[in-house]
Design a protein around this motif. Structure first.
Motif, PDB file in Angstrom:
ATOM      1  N   GLY A 176     -17.156  -8.627  28.179  1.00 39.40           N
ATOM      2  CA  GLY A 176     -17.078  -9.879  27.427  1.00 39.40           C
ATOM      3  C   GLY A 176     -17.996  -9.960  26.227  1.00 39.40           C
ATOM      4  N   ARG A 366     -16.675 -14.007  26.062  1.00 37.07           N
ATOM      5  CA  ARG A 366     -15.367 -14.341  26.642  1.00 37.07           C
ATOM      6  C   ARG A 366     -15.474 -15.585  27.526  1.00 37.07           C
ATOM      7  NH1 ARG A 366     -13.912  -9.604  29.362  1.00 37.07           N
ATOM      8  NH2 ARG A 366     -13.097  -8.812  27.393  1.00 37.07           N
ATOM      9  N   GLN A 367     -16.530 -15.676  28.315  1.00 39.66           N
ATOM     10  CA  GLN A 367     -16.717 -16.843  29.169  1.00 39.66           C
ATOM     11  C   GLN A 367     -16.995 -18.089  28.332  1.00 39.66           C
ATOM     12  OE1 GLN A 367     -20.193 -16.843  31.619  1.00 39.66           O
ATOM     13  NE2 GLN A 367     -19.505 -18.556  32.887  1.00 39.66           N
TER      14      GLN A 367
END
Length: 466
Positions: A176, A366-367
């Motif tokens: 991520g 990404r989170q």
């Protein structure tokens, strides 16, 4: 140090020249204090390592910056990290440890003249009165990768320099962190930009078809091969192939990948005719490939071929100053990508932004984007508030990687759930302990042979003790 860097260094006040790291007022370069490690006792007395990078490793393995041929030294024994607070010596879970003044230490900041024991070797740390000048990019982005922090602009400066070449690049970083965006940026700034950019994620391709996916296959090569198919190398001919999670590649396929990289030709599965390919390779992984090389789980020659340029991508928690710009970009793009169709662009409350900057972000950028997407769609007000972020739900989602299919019989659903748990638990455990079976056994409270059998069951790499 170059003449230009020397002049810069001489103009700095004494309070600055005593630092280990210094960023210029213009924010276009940083200075790193040079130092050296000298073996003062042992079989290799007099050997030196000039430390001109932020991280150097010491150990028996040839992938270490200071290689020590000594049976009492682990493959990757320890490392020295240059930080704003000083030079930090850290044990890398070695078998025999590192000792200072008769005491075994896990971590310690070194001072000029500090001596520490690695196996049968006594090493002295010496700080030099010189600085290494490290350029920083003047841009806050590279392709679609964004970041105005010093760490990211240092990476951008390196990639801006190598993008136009055909050098292989290895991107290391947690899941991520934006490795694919950086790979796409390398391609877009290269002379191959008008040719294909092809992505292969080794972590999601089933082991039984990975060879065919890489190199293609001929009709009839195996059951189900009803027609000839080109692999990703042929698809990327003339362009760039991004191999994500390359460390997951089965060891049996690594020699074949190396052969393609060295000879620029391949054979399809079931084929006999060599096919020429012209491809630039950018690889990525979240794992410590040097440790895998040391354990014999990744070919050393393939590692060197892939890592002509090696770049470590920092986790989002290490660069919280980038979060405001990442949030702004997402909110600007939310409408154009249809995430918030029919809505007016949202702003973010100051308290909510500070809350985002204080979060640890185990899933990285990404989170962060997932949290913002939910907040944009479910938030009711004109701006995103702290309660709209629902970070406690995000934390639960990080842990809940599996789902129960209620339509299955109870016993089958339970068996699948147990299998998913074991697979993910073992993968995370072995990644955390770098494949060390004894450590894994201690952490999990299970016998070593049980850990080994589970790893074999789920095809998870594990090595012998260091």
């Amino acid at each position: 140090m170059s003449e230009e860097a020397t002049k810069e260094f001489e103009r700095l006040p004494e309070a600055v020249t005593q630092r280990t790291l210094f960023v210029s007022d213009k924010q276009d370069f940083k200075l790193l204090r040079a130092s050296k490690l000298v073996i003062v006792k042992g079989d290799e007395v007099g050997r030196e390592l000039l430390v001109e990078r932020e991280r150097v490793t010491i150990g028996r393995s040839s992938v270490c910056d200071m290689m020590i041929v000594d049976g009492s030294v682990s493959g990757i024994h320890c490392e020295v990290l240059t930080t704003p607070r000083g030079h930090l010596l850290s044990d890398r879970d070695s078998t025999n440890g590192i000792f200072m003044l008769g005491h075994r230490v896990q971590q310690v900041f070194l001072r000029p003249g500090s001596e520490f024991q690695v196996g049968n070797n006594l090493i002295r740390f010496e700080s030099l009165n010189t600085m290494v000048k490290i350029p920083l990019s003047t841009h806050d982005h590279f392709g679609r990768a964004l970041g105005h922090s010093v760490k990211m602009r240092e990476i951008f400066a390196v990639l801006e320099k190598v993008a136009a070449s055909d050098l292989s690049v290895l991107l290391r970083g947690e899941t991520g962190t934006g490795k694919e965006l950086l790979a796409a940026g390398i391609h877009s700034y290269s002379l191959r930009k008008n040719r294909p950019f092809v992505v292969l994620d080794c972590a999601v391709v089933p082991p039984n078809i990975i060879e065919s996916t890489l190199f293609g296959h001929e009709k009839g090569a195996f059951t189900g091969a009803e027609q000839t198919r080109r692999g990703v190398f042929e698809e990327a001919h003339g362009g760039t192939l991004f191999i994500d999670e390359v460390a997951e590649l089965n060891p049996s396929l690594q020699p074949k990948l190396l052969r393609v990289l060295e000879q620029h030709e391949l054979q399809r599965v079931g084929g006999v005719r060599p096919i020429k390919v012209d491809v630039r390779i950018v690889a990525a992984t979240h794992r410590d490939v040097r440790a895998l090389v040391d354990k014999g789980l990744f070919r050393e020659d393939l590692f060197y071929r892939l890592s002509v340029v090696e770049v470590a991508i920092p986790a989002l928690r290490e660069r919280p100053e980038d979060i405001p710009s990442l949030v702004r970009r997402f909110l600007e793009e939310a409408i154009s990508y249809g995430i918030a169709a029919g809505q007016t662009p949202k702003q973010i409350d100051k308290e909510a932004l500070l809350f985002l900057q204080s979060h640890s972000w185990p899933g990285n950028v990404r989170q962060l984007y997932n949290v913002l997407e939910r907040a944009v769609q479910l938030g009711e007000g004109p701006s995103i508030q702290k309660q709209d972020l629902q970070l406690e739900i995000a934390a639960l989602e990080d842990r809940a990687h599996w789902r129960v299919d209620w339509r299955m019989p109870y016993k089958e659903a339970k068996a699948r759930l147990v299998e998913q748990f074991e697979r993910r638990y073992l993968a995370g455990l072995m990644d955390e302990v770098d494949g060390n079976l004894s450590r894994a056994s201690r952490e999990a409270g299970l016998a070593r042979h049980h850990i080994r059998n589970l790893c074999r069951k789920y095809n998870i790499a594990c090595g012998a003790d260091k």
